[in-house]
Design a protein around this motif. Sequence first.
Motif, PDB file in Angstrom:
ATOM      1  N   THR C  56      36.929  43.516  38.918  1.00  0.00           N
ATOM      2  CA  THR C  56      37.074  42.369  39.803  1.00  0.00           C
ATOM      3  C   THR C  56      38.390  41.637  39.532  1.00  0.00           C
ATOM      4  O   THR C  56      39.040  41.153  40.463  1.00  0.00           O
ATOM      5  N   GLN C 105      31.717  39.328  46.533  1.00  0.00           N
ATOM      6  CA  GLN C 105      30.491  39.757  45.883  1.00  0.00           C
ATOM      7  C   GLN C 105      29.288  38.963  46.400  1.00  0.00           C
ATOM      8  O   GLN C 105      28.296  39.531  46.806  1.00  0.00           O
ATOM      9  N   ASP C 186      34.185  43.699  47.177  1.00  0.00           N
ATOM     10  CA  ASP C 186      33.691  43.571  45.812  1.00  0.00           C
ATOM     11  C   ASP C 186      32.169  43.580  45.833  1.00  0.00           C
ATOM     12  O   ASP C 186      31.550  42.622  46.269  1.00  0.00           O
TER      13      ASP C 186
END
Lengths: 327, 335, 351
Positions: C56, C105, C186
């Motif tokens: 990340t 995310q 992500d």
Amino acid sequence: MVQVQVQAPLSPAPSGAPVPAVTEPLWKIRWRLLVRGFRQNWEVFRESRIGLIGLGIILFFGLFGAAWPIMMHFVDPNIYNPITGFDPMSMPHPSPPSLRHWLGTDPIGRDILGQLMYSTHREFLIGVLAALITVVIGTLIGTVAGYYGGFTDTFFMRLADIMILFPFIPLLIVVGSFIRMGMFEFAWISGVLGGFGGITIVLKSQALSIKVRSYIDAAKVAGGSDFHIIRAHIIPNVMPLSFLYMMFNVTGTILGEATLSYFGILNIDMSWGMMIHTADSAGYLISFDQYWWLWLPAGLAITLFCAAFYMVGRGLDEVVNPRLRKR
Amino acid sequence: MAVEKLDPSPITQTKPLVQVDRLKKYYPIAAPFRRAVHFVHAVDDVSFQIRPGHVFGLVGESGCGKTTTGRVLVRLTNPTSGRVLLEEKDIFRLTKLQLVQFRQSVQMMFQDPYESLNPRMTIFDIVSEPLDVNGIGSLREREERIADMLNQVGLTPPQAFLFRFPHELSGGQRQRVAIARALVTNPRFVVADEPTSMLDVSIRTGIMQLLAGLREKLGISYLYITHDLAVARYLCDDIAVMYLGKIVEQAPAEQLLRHPLHPYTRALISAVPVPDPSYQRPPVNIKGGVSRPVDPPPRCRFYERCPLATRRCANEDHPPLVERDRGHWVACYEV
Amino acid sequence: MSSGAEKTRTPLLMLDHYTMHYATKRGPVQAVGGVTLQLHRGQSLGLVGESGCGKTSVAMSVIRLLPENARPVAGRILFNGIDLLSLDDEQMRRLRWKSIAMVFQAAMNSLNPVYRVSDQIVEAITTHEPEVTEDEARERVANLFEMVGLARDRMDRYPHEYSGGMKQRAVIAMALACRPQLVIADEPTTALDVIVQDRILREMDEIRRRLHMSMIYISHDISVIAEVSDVVAVMYAGKLVEFGSAEDIFKRPQHPYAVGLMAAYPSILGERRQLETIAGEPPNLLDPPPGCRFHPRCPFATEQCRREEPPLTEVSPGRQVACWHPVEPAGRASSSRGQYSTRPPHAADQA
């Protein structure tokens, strides 16, 4: 041959004579952990400048208050006693600051500095006692209401609403004129009223957020009673927040005490609010530059003292809420 | 050390350890000052059995009722109706003494290793809690038992872990602590609610091996709740697939994965991604998404999404779970 | 799979020995350590590794949305030949979303609950492309909705009226709004159920091919990466340990960590093989081990691994491994998946 297959770190229990895993008495270990935890929290607290300043001011007031009984050994009690003293040498009263009276005297000839010092320990006592009572009650009610929910919750929350909405100071003014309200009575009343008030709402919502964690479920599955769960899991996790609120409560109590003393409702021989009350009732609160020593030292002391506890609370906030921490 | 499975066949004759009989759990949809008129049918008429030493997998998407079922089995919630028998005793009709025994013989493991351990307790206190609250053993005995338990879950040497706090451990180590806590009272039955789903692959396998190994060594039965069919395959003897509160298919693990019958099971299996770039998965041919089972109509729960749905599915009740093959049960009219 | 014709041109994105630390009170956390990789136009790159491996951080570096204490220490990030690290904030802001977009995310939280979804996307379009009128933008949103499999008439709803999968789709539509050249996703499906995940992955892959975009998928789930990536980069403890085509990485992994990851992954296909674990835990990046960062957990580690850090070396065209003793694939990996010979070259004589 080497293989990627790597042994799982699962070794069988040691057979034969088991080596005792705990070689020291538990209380010793727990004490060490407590000290270590305290030290770690101190490290975080130290990072907060506002908290350190607050702590510094509180320490100053502590020394200031502690110096009073010592000082009384060196001066003439007939002149310097904060309640009964009178100085015939520096007429007329109130006299401005001089070498004899660093902060001057009040309208009936008593030393202001002495009054200021003498009041300090009672401010500590009132503030901390009331805050402690508030926090104990608030924590208990908050956790119980949060944990059980339902009727218990509704009842205490509505009670808290009433406490918040109710005009606290006017109520105490009325109550104070019926009963003799001394220092301890005030601390009690203020503590209890605070305990059923706003703090329960905050602590309840904290308890609610803890109640849904799965370690609570684990404790229930293991057979833990409600009492066990509240005592072992919920209260310890609410405690930091309670402690934080205790600091803010000291501030509130001292302000309340000052207000009531100013109105002359508290039956206290001397306090910072009382000092302003004395000046006011004798008609000396006229302008900023005249007789300033009658109200400025006491006012400053109240402000600083309250601010100090508030600042320590802000510092503790960073210990309690890691998200507020600076990296 | 690898994940090994017991051969499930030889103990078919023994009595089931856990029997779940027509279990229902409805949640009222809260309406202040009014009687609830709508209900979420979280678990709706579910029956199954778990044999001693077996792992029974409950698989499904979020909201299918698998966790609710698990929570009823450890008495964290009461069922709306139906019975749960542990060794032929109804777990909701226990005497006080039986309840104390029940609390020791049934345990639960949780999904999130960061939420399942009290951050203010040391590992020692956490693992010791089930012994504490039931007043088992002297302090000395507890200390020995806990150290032994930590050894068994691979936290060695125990001295290095006993007096640390959860935040000082990694996710995998925390989950091992949670396992130690669940097994410290020597339970016979453990409900494991996705204990590996939040762990990284390299850590997860270790936990799976540990669970499989402990089951073999201690003869524990598990109800293994998971959304991951691949994990269920490695740990479970039998797998039941749940959809909106109903078990739609149940079979021995390999059988279920190789010969799925129910259209939902098939969709579920073909939706699982495969770590092989050249493999082309068959398309998932079901429509729509999962809804909340609020007052569901009596017909088959899967009707709206089913590629095989017929008039019969629309008009008749939810199909009963019938045995199509040895140990292979399906609730569908059309397969 | 990999678009061979484009290899000769300059890559769309190139990381050149990119190193980044997080400054903390206890010292620098060496989150990204000298990562070098290339992504060509139209390709999808899978960045795979466990939590805390730096995947990340790499993504956030590319789109320059790093926390304040992030310190790029060395290396370059070239996007179309421009070093992103040298751009000022205003230039970067213009590039972001228009050329590089990101699907976060926690996609559920990247929609503002108090605005209609359509308004949020329209706003994103009009701020980055001021020449577009609002009506044109709305029309584009409607098309985007269809592209990601949402009904047109849903666009004027509020986020809370969407299910988890629908929100994820809306966020993807938002990322595609300005036709970026590169989309970084992500863990785009981590919070979703498998059936929804399957649909979204298929749709994203389809859109990428149709629009000829580049994509970086970040995931801890190697099976998701296997399904959507042309090239795969395996990261461990801030280091890129293996890079190559998805086919190579999954069928013939050479870094012991990659081998271990594959062997630890349970599959629902094929024979039930034994799962293997990688002993130990990832290192603390405040104080990573010397030499190869994987050596404490590596079954093949030698004295050299403990002392010297293995460079990322090309073992075959387009295939790089950072290991002193890469695992030789014994024979062709057959269709029986997961049957890796895990014998390193120097281990043969120890048998």
